[in-house]
Design a protein around this motif. Structure first.
Motif, PDB file in Angstrom:
ATOM      1  N   THR A 138       0.831  -1.210   0.000  1.00 21.28           N
ATOM      2  CA  THR A 138       0.000   0.000   0.000  1.00 21.28           C
ATOM      3  C   THR A 138       0.861   1.255   0.000  1.00 21.28           C
ATOM      4  O   THR A 138       0.356   2.356  -0.180  1.00 21.28           O
ATOM      5  CB  THR A 138      -0.898   0.022   1.244  1.00 21.28           C
ATOM      6  OG1 THR A 138      -0.059  -0.126   2.395  1.00 21.28           O
ATOM      7  CG2 THR A 138      -1.909  -1.104   1.214  1.00 21.28           C
ATOM      8  N   ALA A 139       2.138   1.099   0.242  1.00 20.79           N
ATOM      9  CA  ALA A 139       3.072   2.242   0.230  1.00 20.79           C
ATOM     10  C   ALA A 139       4.427   1.684  -0.172  1.00 20.79           C
ATOM     11  O   ALA A 139       4.572   0.471  -0.375  1.00 20.79           O
ATOM     12  CB  ALA A 139       3.143   2.898   1.607  1.00 20.79           C
ATOM     13  N   SER A 140       5.392   2.547  -0.257  1.00 23.26           N
ATOM     14  CA  SER A 140       6.741   2.115  -0.575  1.00 23.26           C
ATOM     15  C   SER A 140       7.149   0.953   0.340  1.00 23.26           C
ATOM     16  O   SER A 140       6.988   1.023   1.548  1.00 23.26           O
ATOM     17  CB  SER A 140       7.671   3.315  -0.378  1.00 23.26           C
ATOM     18  OG  SER A 140       8.994   2.900  -0.471  1.00 23.26           O
ATOM     19  N   SER A 141       7.677  -0.119  -0.248  1.00 24.37           N
ATOM     20  CA  SER A 141       7.892  -1.344   0.540  1.00 24.37           C
ATOM     21  C   SER A 141       8.992  -1.182   1.585  1.00 24.37           C
ATOM     22  O   SER A 141       8.965  -1.828   2.617  1.00 24.37           O
ATOM     23  CB  SER A 141       8.248  -2.494  -0.389  1.00 24.37           C
ATOM     24  OG  SER A 141       9.529  -2.262  -0.949  1.00 24.37           O
ATOM     25  N   GLY A 142       9.982  -0.330   1.313  1.00 20.72           N
ATOM     26  CA  GLY A 142      11.059  -0.115   2.283  1.00 20.72           C
ATOM     27  C   GLY A 142      11.992  -1.303   2.445  1.00 20.72           C
ATOM     28  O   GLY A 142      12.768  -1.345   3.384  1.00 20.72           O
ATOM     29  N   TYR A 174      15.044  -3.907   0.709  1.00 20.05           N
ATOM     30  CA  TYR A 174      16.146  -3.779  -0.241  1.00 20.05           C
ATOM     31  C   TYR A 174      16.670  -5.145  -0.626  1.00 20.05           C
ATOM     32  O   TYR A 174      16.531  -6.114   0.134  1.00 20.05           O
ATOM     33  CB  TYR A 174      17.264  -2.928   0.375  1.00 20.05           C
ATOM     34  CG  TYR A 174      16.761  -1.538   0.689  1.00 20.05           C
ATOM     35  CD1 TYR A 174      16.733  -0.571  -0.303  1.00 20.05           C
ATOM     36  CD2 TYR A 174      16.237  -1.239   1.942  1.00 20.05           C
ATOM     37  CE1 TYR A 174      16.218   0.682  -0.052  1.00 20.05           C
ATOM     38  CE2 TYR A 174      15.712   0.017   2.210  1.00 20.05           C
ATOM     39  CZ  TYR A 174      15.709   0.973   1.205  1.00 20.05           C
ATOM     40  OH  TYR A 174      15.181   2.209   1.452  1.00 20.05           O
ATOM     41  N   PRO A 234       3.670  -2.095   4.460  1.00 22.90           N
ATOM     42  CA  PRO A 234       5.118  -2.281   4.663  1.00 22.90           C
ATOM     43  C   PRO A 234       5.522  -2.322   6.132  1.00 22.90           C
ATOM     44  O   PRO A 234       6.556  -2.907   6.471  1.00 22.90           O
ATOM     45  CB  PRO A 234       5.748  -1.072   3.957  1.00 22.90           C
ATOM     46  CG  PRO A 234       4.643  -0.136   3.677  1.00 22.90           C
ATOM     47  CD  PRO A 234       3.370  -0.888   3.693  1.00 22.90           C
ATOM     48  N   ASP A 235       4.737  -1.702   6.989  1.00 20.79           N
ATOM     49  CA  ASP A 235       5.091  -1.730   8.410  1.00 20.79           C
ATOM     50  C   ASP A 235       4.479  -2.939   9.113  1.00 20.79           C
ATOM     51  O   ASP A 235       5.151  -3.636   9.860  1.00 20.79           O
ATOM     52  CB  ASP A 235       4.621  -0.449   9.105  1.00 20.79           C
ATOM     53  CG  ASP A 235       5.370   0.764   8.580  1.00 20.79           C
ATOM     54  OD1 ASP A 235       6.498   0.573   8.093  1.00 20.79           O
ATOM     55  OD2 ASP A 235       4.819   1.859   8.646  1.00 20.79           O
ATOM     56  N   TYR A 251      11.582   8.388   5.240  1.00 23.69           N
ATOM     57  CA  TYR A 251      12.369   7.818   4.152  1.00 23.69           C
ATOM     58  C   TYR A 251      11.745   6.489   3.769  1.00 23.69           C
ATOM     59  O   TYR A 251      11.507   5.641   4.628  1.00 23.69           O
ATOM     60  CB  TYR A 251      13.819   7.607   4.607  1.00 23.69           C
ATOM     61  CG  TYR A 251      14.687   6.988   3.541  1.00 23.69           C
ATOM     62  CD1 TYR A 251      15.286   7.788   2.574  1.00 23.69           C
ATOM     63  CD2 TYR A 251      14.868   5.611   3.481  1.00 23.69           C
ATOM     64  CE1 TYR A 251      16.053   7.223   1.576  1.00 23.69           C
ATOM     65  CE2 TYR A 251      15.636   5.041   2.481  1.00 23.69           C
ATOM     66  CZ  TYR A 251      16.235   5.857   1.535  1.00 23.69           C
ATOM     67  OH  TYR A 251      16.991   5.299   0.532  1.00 23.69           O
ATOM     68  N   SER A 252      11.488   6.338   2.490  1.00 26.90           N
ATOM     69  CA  SER A 252      10.961   5.072   1.989  1.00 26.90           C
ATOM     70  C   SER A 252       9.735   4.647   2.783  1.00 26.90           C
ATOM     71  O   SER A 252       9.619   3.506   3.207  1.00 26.90           O
ATOM     72  CB  SER A 252      12.050   4.001   2.084  1.00 26.90           C
ATOM     73  OG  SER A 252      11.687   2.866   1.356  1.00 26.90           O
ATOM     74  N   ALA A 253       8.845   5.590   2.997  1.00 27.97           N
ATOM     75  CA  ALA A 253       7.648   5.294   3.775  1.00 27.97           C
ATOM     76  C   ALA A 253       6.530   6.196   3.284  1.00 27.97           C
ATOM     77  O   ALA A 253       6.775   7.198   2.619  1.00 27.97           O
ATOM     78  CB  ALA A 253       7.912   5.553   5.256  1.00 27.97           C
ATOM     79  N   ALA A 254       5.317   5.835   3.621  1.00 29.56           N
ATOM     80  CA  ALA A 254       4.172   6.622   3.182  1.00 29.56           C
ATOM     81  C   ALA A 254       4.106   7.931   3.974  1.00 29.56           C
ATOM     82  O   ALA A 254       4.572   8.012   5.098  1.00 29.56           O
ATOM     83  CB  ALA A 254       2.890   5.828   3.396  1.00 29.56           C
ATOM     84  N   ARG A 281      17.338   1.435  10.356  1.00 32.44           N
ATOM     85  CA  ARG A 281      17.357   2.737   9.690  1.00 32.44           C
ATOM     86  C   ARG A 281      15.990   3.394   9.917  1.00 32.44           C
ATOM     87  O   ARG A 281      14.953   2.744   9.782  1.00 32.44           O
ATOM     88  CB  ARG A 281      17.591   2.538   8.202  1.00 32.44           C
ATOM     89  CG  ARG A 281      17.642   3.840   7.434  1.00 32.44           C
ATOM     90  CD  ARG A 281      17.942   3.577   5.969  1.00 32.44           C
ATOM     91  NE  ARG A 281      18.121   4.825   5.249  1.00 32.44           N
ATOM     92  CZ  ARG A 281      18.576   4.905   4.000  1.00 32.44           C
ATOM     93  NH1 ARG A 281      18.895   3.798   3.362  1.00 32.44           N
ATOM     94  NH2 ARG A 281      18.709   6.071   3.401  1.00 32.44           N
ATOM     95  N   LYS A 327      12.650   5.095   9.421  1.00 36.38           N
ATOM     96  CA  LYS A 327      11.690   5.416   8.369  1.00 36.38           C
ATOM     97  C   LYS A 327      11.102   6.788   8.651  1.00 36.38           C
ATOM     98  O   LYS A 327      10.775   7.533   7.747  1.00 36.38           O
ATOM     99  CB  LYS A 327      10.559   4.383   8.355  1.00 36.38           C
ATOM    100  CG  LYS A 327      10.909   3.093   7.665  1.00 36.38           C
ATOM    101  CD  LYS A 327       9.642   2.279   7.442  1.00 36.38           C
ATOM    102  CE  LYS A 327       9.856   1.236   6.368  1.00 36.38           C
ATOM    103  NZ  LYS A 327       8.617   0.542   6.032  1.00 36.38           N
ATOM    104  N   TYR A 328      10.923   7.077   9.939  1.00 35.06           N
ATOM    105  CA  TYR A 328      10.362   8.361  10.341  1.00 35.06           C
ATOM    106  C   TYR A 328      11.278   8.993  11.381  1.00 35.06           C
ATOM    107  O   TYR A 328      11.749   8.308  12.282  1.00 35.06           O
ATOM    108  CB  TYR A 328       8.981   8.180  10.977  1.00 35.06           C
ATOM    109  CG  TYR A 328       8.001   7.460  10.095  1.00 35.06           C
ATOM    110  CD1 TYR A 328       7.252   8.166   9.158  1.00 35.06           C
ATOM    111  CD2 TYR A 328       7.817   6.089  10.195  1.00 35.06           C
ATOM    112  CE1 TYR A 328       6.350   7.514   8.341  1.00 35.06           C
ATOM    113  CE2 TYR A 328       6.913   5.423   9.375  1.00 35.06           C
ATOM    114  CZ  TYR A 328       6.181   6.136   8.442  1.00 35.06           C
ATOM    115  OH  TYR A 328       5.301   5.491   7.628  1.00 35.06           O
TER     116      TYR A 328
END
Lengths: 419, 845
Positions: free
Chosen positions: A94-98, A100, A128-129, B313-316, B387, B389-390
């Motif tokens: 639903t958002a950037s997967s984060g 790698y 993603p969380d 970073y790299s998060a909604a 790392r 994300k927020y």
């Protein structure tokens, strides 16, 4: 004295007022855990697909895998692929997967769903969380060296879908020469054709948002690493990074200087022109009967037959520095009528009506009818001889003629000129 | 009847106070709220001034100490509606202390929060509105205000006060003491205060501020006195958001604040403003002779200012009011289910939907294992950890400012006064970001995530290519780091004369300004123009002013003033994108300001009126912003040059003493505050300096300057009892309030898709007018004199008595817009507070 006392008292009062305003320190909240639940392999997950429908996961199910491709180049967006010993799995978020490449992860599928979309199996709607736990990093999966013939065989599609593979001894098709991976300007995705030495081809699809979208495709032969996807029965490759395309070796197919494959469905692209001497029917493109493979076609049958003389003329060709130019094309025809004439001129101006120039017929192999395809260089003719024309500003033309009573349908394709 | 009610309220109020004997003799100590003015010395606008935001501020409240009939009423009643005197931005108003200008050199505005809470000192100020003579500096066209911070200027004695309010803070305690001139030639004044709140008027906001002030004056002999003044006001403030109408409607709350969220069950605000910029001054007062004085000062100001906000970073996008997180984003057919679900969550005021979710951010940060390879630019240095994300980052502006100032005044005769002064100012601000809170994560990597995605070359994404892949932790600087340096040298001269019929003045000023940027990071996107000193930008400016009062009689006066000046562009708008590079806005030039006014003033013991007609033009302003441009599909730096503004209008104020106890007052101001040119815009891509548009015409002529009422009126009645209490009520009406217009919507390109009859054309180019609205303000106070020594005073001030919570005081069109669907990024709107009160008890001796 009293004054001094007052002053002291006030100073004391003032200091008590003046405790520094400091920011409140917040407690770290207790961190929740993502439950493990039942553990599944990628193969187990794939087996849960109910064809034709989207099934939501409502219990805690965990699948372990290693991330094989990530979003850092922008080629993927809110999506990733993981792989375990049983196969690869396409995950959409639903958002950037984060995540790698090399992340060893556990995906709790709860709240996600499984479906097949345009023949690609996917896990959809992951958060993603809340659905991802990273266990470790830098656990790189090695690509599986694969033969293209096996890869594009849809019988193997469930094996290859989502898998990280490597193809050896491949090169981009001559038609892709000079093109970029995708269209960075309009940010639209593009397909590029990759060939192997055995005549197989597969599509490499890249996003217009990728940071390499405006990078020109490598022109040599070599190896390529990519993740496999599928779109409506056709396998596609998604590359992770252009650095993993070592296409620098000598090509197995030398690309012509001038070519026209009609795959862009445009009859005049690449500087080609048409001249309508008689009638108003023009050359056009079609893939009738051979889905996806476009060619140039001309027919005077509307119905009925109408008188027509229509030319398809090449861009200006500079043979001045050449010793042995090569010209070849494929052709086919059906129905009775005049034969297609293939002509060459050294004094045409590129725009005027063809009669303003001198045209000499070229001896080429023509189809024997029934839409049977032949190469112009097929025996007994052999390679088309252009050696009398080693000057600049040469034009080659295809002249179609039909009458009110009859006329053939002529098709031409894969026009290649090398000098 | 009303009077009886008011008396009843006052009586109730008195019962909580100590029973004290009321003295019948009038107090007259220069400070009492009773004898000099009917209105108490605090205003809504001062409350607004607690806010040290860099947005334009209302300065009308500063005029409380002016004797002008219009300014008085406007100062107390118009501030809450964001009224601005004559429509001027506060950069046109000069504030000084002991003659030293306090306006910030970067943006020209005086930030009152730097000395907030020192009300007992700042009341000793001299203010004038409009163009006038000033014995301190050249002043601005809006007026000037000089705070007298000499220890001998603070009334001798002790004052302790406590105030309770439901505005930005709840409690204010203040203590001030002044020794007056003692036998040993010393005078000492100290003041300290503390302001604090649990939760402010708006949910999730809070305020914590302290302030201190010390002034010592030593009389060396009859000619020389030395003084030292030091003050500061450390404050911490949790801010409120300004949002779209959709969020107010969904939550049913016009004070919806998107900045806070729950962390571990506690409310946490993501936008904290901290400020502490103390100032020290050394003053030398030199009375050369009976006719000439020379006052000189050295000053040094320093300290930090910070604003926190979330970064990710790299998060909604975690912001609850981000347009993709609102139901309206799902307005298309097919999205009905999502629309309904989100609407229900919002309407239910579900805090995980309507507010930030800090617990979730901690959770996400706790499990984002990442290996940074070649960390800190060291090959093979791999750092593995969670790392972030927020994070909460803090954008800092720390200043260091020193200078020298001298003013000489010479009384040439009883009829003529000459004044002149020189000022040197050296200003530097350090601008950078620090990691304020990793929210449970182990580190943040100092790279530009947008550049990282756009460019395959990893070096491009580095904030500092000399320190690539830098791992940053709490307290570390990151992102950007640059200094702004501003040197100014200025001088002014003035002559004032008086005759029986005419009082007049004339003055001039000259000023040289040089500013430049010093980059401390070599930015990966702009390796060639980010590090080190930029080209120095120098401007020479001058100004002339003159005015006079013609006394038709002692009671009827005509006043005429005029000024022409040029002003260097402010460094704040001079750089295209100072965070990344030293590129200067093309065609940067000085502003040209022309202003004039004519007034008719009537002064009878029972009737005082002033009527003024004014006209001002400000030409060649520079405007620059950065925002996401949907049509160009990229983040852009947007600059306009040649922005002209015109301010024309009238002011009228009247005060009528109907009886010895009842006073009627009225004020009315209306104007046309407009953009007066078609500015030229330049658009540059933020991450590449690619010129996206040049010489683009903005069709901006006659658009209204938004966010302020262009017309405001007030009528009031005050009752002042011989028994030392007073009360009053004011009705205020505001109209002609417009949203600030987005220039890019007033271009050929913005309407290129449409033909003139398409309704979209009007939607794109029309300026939105907000509704007219009103407020009712009430105040009451009482004072006692006890044993001829002590004074006890009680004041209560209620603003917006009728609790009108639907008053839209302003707003702006978002710069981001979608040509095809103008409603996709609707304007952001702010509402005035509902009923608020401020109650104060003070005790002095």
């Amino acid at each position: 004295m009293i004054r001094t006392k007052t002053l002291l008292g006030i100073t004391l009062l003032a200091t008590t007022l003046l405790f520094t305003s400091c920011e409140k320190e917040f407690d770290s909240p207790p961190i929740k855990e993502i439950p493990v639940g039942s553990v599944l392999t990628v193969a187990d997950v794939k087996a849960m697909l109910v064809p034709g429908q989207e099934t939501e996961f409502t219990t805690d199910l965990s699948v372990y895998g290693v991330v094989t491709i990530d979003e850092s180049t922008g080629n993927l967006y809110k999506e990733t692929y993981i792989q375990d010993a049983t196969g690869g799995l396409y995950l959409r978020f639903t958002a950037s997967s984060g995540v790698y490449i090399g992340d060893s992860v556990r995906i709790n599928l709860n709240g996600g769903s499984i479906l097949e979309y345009t023949d690609m199996l996917q896990i959809n709607n992951l958060d993603p969380d809340n659905n991802v736990v990273k266990i470790s990093t830098q656990k790189f999966k090695q690509p599986e060296v694969t033969a293209m013939a096996s890869l594009i065989d849809t019988a193997n599609s469930s094996y290859y879908q989502g898998r990280l593979i490597q193809l050896n001894d491949v090169e981009f098709d001559c038609a892709e020469t000079g093109k970029t991976f995708a269209d960075a300007l309009t940010q639209s995705s593009e397909d590029r054709i990759l060939n192997d030495t055995s005549g197989n081809f597969v599509i490499v699809r890249s996003s217009g948002f990728a940071n390499f979208a405006s990078t020109t495709l490598p022109t040599g032969k070599g190896n390529l690493i990519a993740v496999v996807s599928e779109y409506q029965g056709t396998m596609q490759l998604i590359i992770r990074n252009p650095a993993e395309l070592t296409l620098y070796g000598t090509r197995f197919k030398i690309c012509p200087d001038i070519y026209k494959y009609f795959s862009d469905e445009n009859i005049t692209s690449g500087g080609w022109t048409t001249q309508l001497v008689t009638g108003s029917i023009d050359w056009t493109t079609s893939d009738q009967g051979q889905s996806g493979n476009f060619y140039g076609v001309m027919s005077n049958y509307i119905p009925p037959n109408v008188a027509a003389e229509t030319w398809l003329i090449s861009p200006s060709l500079n043979f001045g520095a050449s010793t042995a130019p090569i010209f070849d094309f494929r052709n086919a025809y059906n129905f009775s009528g005049a034969a297609l004439e293939v002509l060459v001129s050294t004094n045409y101006d590129g725009t005027s009506t063809p009669s303003t120039a001198t045209w000499t017929p070229l001896s080429v192999k023509l189809s024997s009818g029934g839409f049977g395809w032949v190469n112009a260089s097929d025996l007994p003719n052999g390679p088309v001889d252009l050696t009398p024309y080693l000057v600049n500003n040469v034009y080659i033309a295809f002249k179609y003629t039909g009458t009110n009573s009859n006329g053939s349908t002529w098709e031409v394709d894969d026009i290649e000129i090398t000098y | 009847m009303r009077i009886i009610n008011i008396i009843a309220v006052a009586l109730i109020f008195m019962t909580v106070a100590v029973k004290a004997q009321t003295d019948s003799s009038a107090t007259n100590n220069g400070d009492s709220t009773l004898n000099t003015k009917i209105v108490p010395p605090f205003t809504t606008s001062l409350d607004a001034l607690e806010d040290d935001s860099e947005a334009p501020q209302d300065v009308s409240g500063l005029l409380q100490s002016s004797k002008d009939v219009f300014s008085n009423i406007a100062g107390f009643n118009f501030g809450a509606a964001r009224y601005r005197v004559r429509g001027y931005d506060s950069e046109n108003f000069t504030v000084s202390m002991n003659g030293l200008t306090l306006n910030n050199p970067e943006g020209g505005r005086a930030i009152w929060a730097f000395w907030g809470g020192l009300n007992d000192i700042t009341r000793y100020q001299e203010s004038k509105s409009g163009i006038s003579a000033s014995s301190y500096n050249f002043g601005g066209i809006g007026g000037y205000s000089n705070i007298n911070a000499r220890a001998t200027a603070v009334r001798k004695g002790t004052k302790i006060s406590y105030a309770y309010s439901n505005r930005s803070y709840n409690h204010r305690a203040m203590v001030t003491h002044s020794t007056g001139m003692m036998e040993n030639g010393l005078a000492i004044a100290i003041s300290a205060s503390k302001r604090s709140s649990g939760e402010g008027y708006v949910e999730g906001t809070y305020y914590n501020g302290a302030s201190y002030f010390l002034s010592i004056e030593k009389k060396l002999n009859d000619k020389h006195s030395l003084g030292i003044v030091g003050y500061g006001a450390p404050t911490v403030q949790g801010k409120r958001s300004i949002s779209t109408q959709e969020t107010y409607d969904l939550t049913g709350n016009n004070y919806y604040n998107s900045y806070w969220g729950y962390q571990n069950g506690e409310k946490r605000n993501s936008r904290i403003r901290t400020n502490h910029k103390p100032r020290i001054m050394l003053n030398h007062y030199f009375k050369m002779n009976d006719k000439t004085t020379l006052n000189s000062s050295l000053y040094y100001s320093f300290g930090k200012g910070g604003n926190t906000r979330l970064n990710w970073y790299s998060a909604a996008d975690p912001r609850p009011d981000y347009y993709r997180n609102l139901p309206s984003f799902y307005g298309n057919p097919g999205d009905e289910a999502m629309f309904d679900e989100l609407t229900a969550l919002w309407q239910g005021n579900d805090p995980t939907t309507t507010q930030l979710d800090f617990d979730q951010m901690y959770f996400a940060n706790s499990k984002n294992l990442f290996t940074q390879t070649n960390a800190d630019g060291i090959t093979g240095n791999n750092v593995t950890g969670n790392r972030a994300k927020y994070i909460i980052e803090e954008a800092r502006k720390d200043i260091s400012h020193y200078g020298f100032n001298t003013v000489v005044s010479h009384k040439k005769s009883d009829k003529m006064m000459l004044t002149g002064g020189l000022t040197v100012s050296k200003y530097k601000s350090e601008n950078f970001k620090v990691v304020n809170d990793l929210l449970g994560a182990d580190f943040w990597v100092d790279v530009d995530q947008f550049a990282e995605r756009d460019f395959a070359d990893e070096l491009v994404a580095q904030s500092d290519v000399n320190n690539p892949n830098r791992i940053v932790k709490e307290g570390d600087r990151f992102g950007y780091d640059y200094d702004i340096n501003i040197d100014t040298y200025s001088g002014f001269g003035q002559v004032e004369g008086t005759t029986t019929k005419i009082d007049w003045f004339a003055g001039f000023s000259v000023k040289s300004t040089t500013f430049w940027r010093t980059g401390n990071y070599q930015n990966g996107l702009f390796p060639d123009n980010s590090l080190g000193d930029s080209e120095k930008q120098s401007f020479f400016n001058y100004g002339v002013k003159a005015g006079g009062i013609y006394k038709l009689t002692g009671r009827h006066l005509i006043r005429l003033n005029g000024a022409y000046l040029t002003r260097a562009p402010f460094s704040r708008t001079a750089f295209v994108s100072p965070r990344t590079r030293d590129q200067i806005v093309p065609d940067l030039k000085s502003e040209k300001i022309m202003s004039g006014d004519i007034s008719y003033i009537v002064r009878y013991p029972k009737i005082k009126t002033r009527a003024t007609l004014f006209h001002t033009t400000i030409k060649d302003k520079t405007w620059s912003r950065s925002f996401y441009h949907d049509d160009l599909n990229t983040f852009v730096n947007y600059m306009m040059t040649g922005v002209d503004q015109v301010f024309t209008g009238v002011e009228f104020g009247a005060e009528v003493n109907i009886t010895s106890t009842i006073t009627l007052s009225a004020a009315y101001a209306t104007g046309q505050f407009l953009y007066d040119s078609r500015p030229t815009a330049t658009i540059i891509q933020d991450n590449s300096t690619e010129l996206l548009a040049e010489s683009k015409t903005i069709y901006f002529k006659n658009y209204k300057i938004g966010g302020i009422p262009q017309t405001a009126g007030s009528i009031g009645i005050q009752y002042r009892s011989p028994k030392y209490w007073f009360t009053g009520i004011n009705f205020n009406y505001f109209t002609d309030i417009y949203l600030d217009a987005n220039p890019d919507r007033r271009t050929e390109e913005a309407v290129a898709k449409y033909i003139s009859t398409d309704p979209q054309v009007d939607e794109i180019i029309d300026q939105t007018k907000l509704d007219d609205d009103y407020t009712l303000n009430f105040f009451v106070g009482k004072s006692w004199r006890i044993k001829n020594k002590y004074y006890l005073r009680l004041n209560l001030n209620v603003n917006n008595l009728l609790n009108n919570t639907d008053f839209k005081t302003g707003g702006f069109e978002q710069l981001r817009y979608d040509q095809n669907e103008i409603g996709k990024f609707p304007p952001k709107i702010g509402y005035m507070y509902g009923r608020t009160y401020f109650a104060m008890v003070s005790f002095s001796f």
